[in-house]
Design a protein around this motif. Structure first.
Motif, mmCIF file in Angstrom:
data_model
loop_
_atom_site.group_PDB
_atom_site.id
_atom_site.type_symbol
_atom_site.label_atom_id
_atom_site.label_comp_id
_atom_site.label_asym_id
_atom_site.label_seq_id
_atom_site.Cartn_x
_atom_site.Cartn_y
_atom_site.Cartn_z
ATOM 1 N N ALA A 512 29.098 100.083 6.715
ATOM 2 C CA ALA A 512 29.316 100.040 5.008
ATOM 3 C C ALA A 512 30.047 101.029 4.321
ATOM 4 C CB ALA A 512 27.991 99.616 4.479
ATOM 5 N N GLN A 573 27.904 94.391 0.755
ATOM 6 C CA GLN A 573 28.992 95.231 -0.350
ATOM 7 C C GLN A 573 27.867 95.585 -1.476
ATOM 8 O OE1 GLN A 573 32.076 92.513 -1.313
ATOM 9 N NE2 GLN A 573 31.136 92.219 -3.374
ATOM 10 N N GLN A 582 22.898 95.451 -3.603
ATOM 11 C CA GLN A 582 24.087 95.053 -2.483
ATOM 12 C C GLN A 582 23.839 93.623 -2.353
ATOM 13 O OE1 GLN A 582 21.735 96.900 0.775
ATOM 14 N NE2 GLN A 582 21.840 94.878 1.764
#
Length: 793
Positions: A512, A573, A582
């Motif tokens: 990530a 994300q 997130q």
């Protein structure tokens, strides 16, 4: 752990064959990996007598041997340096397949002399890597008889996989003890009688390693004659894969295999002063028996004299103090080492040895001195000599491991009800000492360091009693319906993965973390999402979208020639750097052209491909067709005129479209490329009591298909036309599909022609022409009202 059947029967009085023994071992938890009869592959080889071995007339390094095979005398040319008159060896006739190199032996002429057979080495028979000379058999071997019995290979070899907790079964005696407890025979007397000393010992032992080596014993034997060990011992070692070296070394290898007691023999004349077990000093180097030099650290135990370190304790002996044929005085070392330390030393130095294998699993601390006595007895038998008194430093560690145990523990943990007498007999046969009756106090034997809890005793009882004798019982069934294990969010994630995989996408799993420059292209790159301590310089920002990870993977593939890709990822994300900011997103990219097929034209990835992928994910995630409206346009990383957004009110469910050329250039992609992002967390939760889906009942009446073409403003979305036509008659209109879009000659500028196919499906009757025309007029009117378009004429 390997052993032969006859070797086992040295300690176990039994008539069982190898197969029965193997089955019993597996049944009691000692898994048999193989039962191998090596003699079967040597059935064509016989014992032969070398009547004479003379120098070859035409070669200095060859010998011309006359060999008696029992049925005839043949001439053999041999290049082995140890070939001599009077010896007995292993002979192969012409036509025999030699295991190494696997070729058929033929009659040949060597330097002008015919050779009608071969005297074989160990490597040629695949017994070991030894090839410096031919095999020399015992003088009592019968000429003409099969060679396998003379080599000690007429015994089946049983290979047992030993788990790390069963150090006691790294010996033949340990295997025999378990078999006797299982009722397959009677364990013979394994006690060792001490050997009386005839001279005082000038050497002393000492321990300076704390609890790493609590006991160190040794014994000096003078005036030995080191040479080959007896044939029976060599044959026994060969059978289990060990190479005979000399009587002294073979004795220690035999005792390690037979009793699980590793020993080491030093050449006493190479020692300087007394012998001790201590920790290594900084800078010390030990040249081991494998020919390599090791630098042990201060946590490593070494055996040393007053001058230097001699060997790595419990792992490998040293080359400088090793025994040779010239050795006359030896010092035998026997000690107990902490298993954890030996395992750590072996890992650090990268040494695998038989000694380490046994010490790190735990050897019997009370067999240190008896093992030394057994070695003394065998060395005196094989090599002669004068034994000195045994010198011992320290004491064998004694673990106070008295365990409170009762028959109810077996019933509670194993589910079987065994009489107390049966339990006691099993434990006693395994060497456990039992005190008391109803509530027993059980003391494990010194060789079972793995037993510490009542559950361990239950395991011993059950495995010897037999897992196959425990009756099968059905588990109780509950009548209540089990709760769902997965949450709605977890189900959506799984459905999304399966759907995209079924559509031909390949899944990626990535970090990530991405470069800050890439994050800036997708609305990120701010300080709030910067990492203070990134794992790499190019992974310093939290990703604001999953797409940059997919595009980076696409760029790496394109650089290697894979330009047509379908990739997806379901991952996180980040909207900011704070916890909880997130979102779980199912994102995918299509790069290049679709799959090539002869049935249809190929085309570059476009917004409509991305839209279809997005809707497929949403349909499976929601369990029903998506009805939310699609609006043109999307975030800045999409093409402004070839992208869309799907939302419910202010809640964005997905983006799709072709990617912006600037984004493709940043990732070194040529395109075309389309992408989609489905925000799984934004999908509304199903109602608590949703109505059951109606039963599928196909209509028995014929469907009617009608096509309509409308002239519309180019800015009118096709979805608006489809919705208007579908809502014109919710009962009869089953589906609406767009099948053509046209702009150009015949259509006014600023307008487009959009054609749809409408299917009417009645449920209770066949439609008349009048009814069909009525519905058609409704559709035209509804489209005109919503879009302002008119039917194309």
């Amino acid at each position: 752990m390997k052993f032969t059947l006859s070797w086992l029967k040295e300690h176990l009085e039994t008539e069982a064959d190898a197969r029965t023994i193997a089955d019993t071992l597996t049944r009691i938890g000692l898994e048999v990996e193989s039962v191998e009869d090596k003699g079967a592959s040597l059935q064509d080889f016989i014992v032969a007598h070398v009547i004479s071995a003379e120098k070859h007339p035409n070669a200095d390094k060859l010998k011309l041997c006359m060999v008696d095979t029992g049925s005839e005398v043949v001439q053999v040319v041999c290049g082995a340096p140890n070939a001599h008159t009077g010896m007995k060896g292993v002979f192969a006739r012409p036509g025999t397949v030699i295991p190494q190199p696997g070729e058929v032996l033929k009659i040949s002429s060597i330097r002008g002399i015919e050779s009608r057979g071969m005297l074989c080495s160990e490597r040629e028979l695949e017994l070991s890597d030894e090839h410096q000379g031919i095999i020399e058999l015992d003088k009592d071997a019968q000429v003409g008889a099969p060679a396998a019995p003379a080599l000690g290979l007429d015994d089946p070899v049983i290979d047992v996989a030993i788990t790390p907790n069963r150090g006691d079964c790294t010996s033949v005696v340990g295997i025999a003890r378990d078999l006797a407890a299982a009722g397959l025979g009677r364990l013979k007397n394994t006690s060792v009688e001490p050997v009386k000393a005839v001279v005082p010992s000038p050497l002393r032992t000492a321990v300076n390693a704390g609890n790493a080596c609590p006991i160190f014993a040794g014994r000096l034997i003078r005036n030995v004659r080191n040479g080959p060990s007896p044939q029976w011992l060599q044959a026994r070692l060969r059978a289990v894969g060990l190479r005979p070296i000399s009587a002294l070394v073979d004795t220690t290898n035999f005792i390690a295999q037979d009793r699980g007691r590793p020993l080491h023999v030093f050449d006493a004349d190479k020692l300087s002063g007394n012998v001790q077990a201590r920790f290594a000093k900084d800078g010390e180097i030990v040249k081991a028996l494998d020919g390599r030099a090791y630098a042990p650290d201060s946590e490593t135990i070494v055996i040393a004299d007053d001058a230097r370190a001699l060997s790595i304790a419990g792992v490998m002996g040293g080359e400088e103090s090793g025994c040779t044929e010239a050795t006359r005085n030896v010092f035998i070392e026997s000690a107990w080492f902490n298993p954890q330390r030996i395992a750590a030393t072996g890992r650090k130095l990268g040494i695998q040895s038989d000694a380490r294998y046994r010490f790190e699993r735990g050897t019997d601390p009370e067999f240190v001195v008896p093992g030394l006595e057994l070695a003394t007895k065998l060395i005196l038998e094989f090599c002669g000599g004068e034994p000195a008194e045994t010198v011992i430093a320290g004491d064998a560690p004694r673990a106070d491991r008295q365990i409170t145990f009762s028959a109810s523990d077996v019933r509670r943990l194993a589910g079987i009800d065994l009489p107390e007498a049966v339990i006691c007999n099993i434990l006693a046969a395994l060497g456990f000492f039992i005190d008391g009756k109803a509530e027993m106090r059980v003391t494990p034997p010194s060789w079972r360091s793995d037993i510490a809890l009542p559950a361990d005793l239950v395991e011993e009882v059950v495995r010897i009693y037999g897992l196959d004798r425990i009756p099968a019982q059905a588990m109780p069934r509950t009548h209540a319906v089990a709760r769902a294990v997965l949450t709605a969010s977890q189900k959506r994630t799984r459905f999304a993965r399966r759907t995209l995989a079924a559509r031909g996408f390949n899944e990626t799993i990535s970090y990530a973390f991405i470069p800050r420059a890439q994050a800036a292209l997708f609305g990120g790159g701010d300080e709030a999402r910067q990492l203070e301590n990134p794992i790499a310089a190019d992974m310093d920002a939290l990703r604001p979208s999953v797409l940059p990870s997919l595009l980076a993977a696409g760029g790496r593939n394109a650089a290697r020639g894979f330009s047509d890709l379908m990739l997806f990822e379901v991952g996180a994300q980040f909207a900011s750097g704070v916890p909880g900011a997130q979102a779980t997103v199912a994102a995918g990219v299509r790069i290049g052209a679709a799959l090539r097929s002869w049935t249809k034209d190929t085309h570059g990835a476009d917004a409509f491909d991305a839209k279809a992928d997005m809707l497929a994910v949403l349909d499976t995630a929601m369990g029903a067709p998506m009805t939310a409206p699609v609006k043109g346009g999307g975030p800045v990383w999409y093409h402004p005129g070839r992208s869309g957004t799907l939302a419910l009110g202010n809640r964005v469910l997905a983006y799709f479209g072709e990617l912006h050329p600037g984004v493709l250039e940043a990732f070194d992609l040529k395109g075309p490329a389309s992408a989609f992002e489905v925000f799984l967390d934004a999908i509304p939760e199903p109602k608590a009591k949703a109505r059951a889906r109606a039963v599928f009942q196909p209509s028995p009446f014929p469907a009617v298909d009608r096509d309509f073409a409308f002239v519309l403003d180019t800015k009118i979305a096709a979805d608006d036309v489809v919705r208007a036509a579908r809502n014109a008659d919710r009962v009869l209109v089953e589906r609406v599909d767009v099948f053509d879009v046209y702009e150009g000659a015949g259509v006014p500028e600023g307008k487009k022609s959009l054609a749809i196919a409408v299917r009417l499906q009645p449920k209770d009757r066949t439609l008349t022409d009048a009814e069909i025309e009525t519905v058609a007029q409704k559709i035209v009117a509804a489209v005109a009202k919503v879009t302002g378009g008119a039917l194309r004429t």
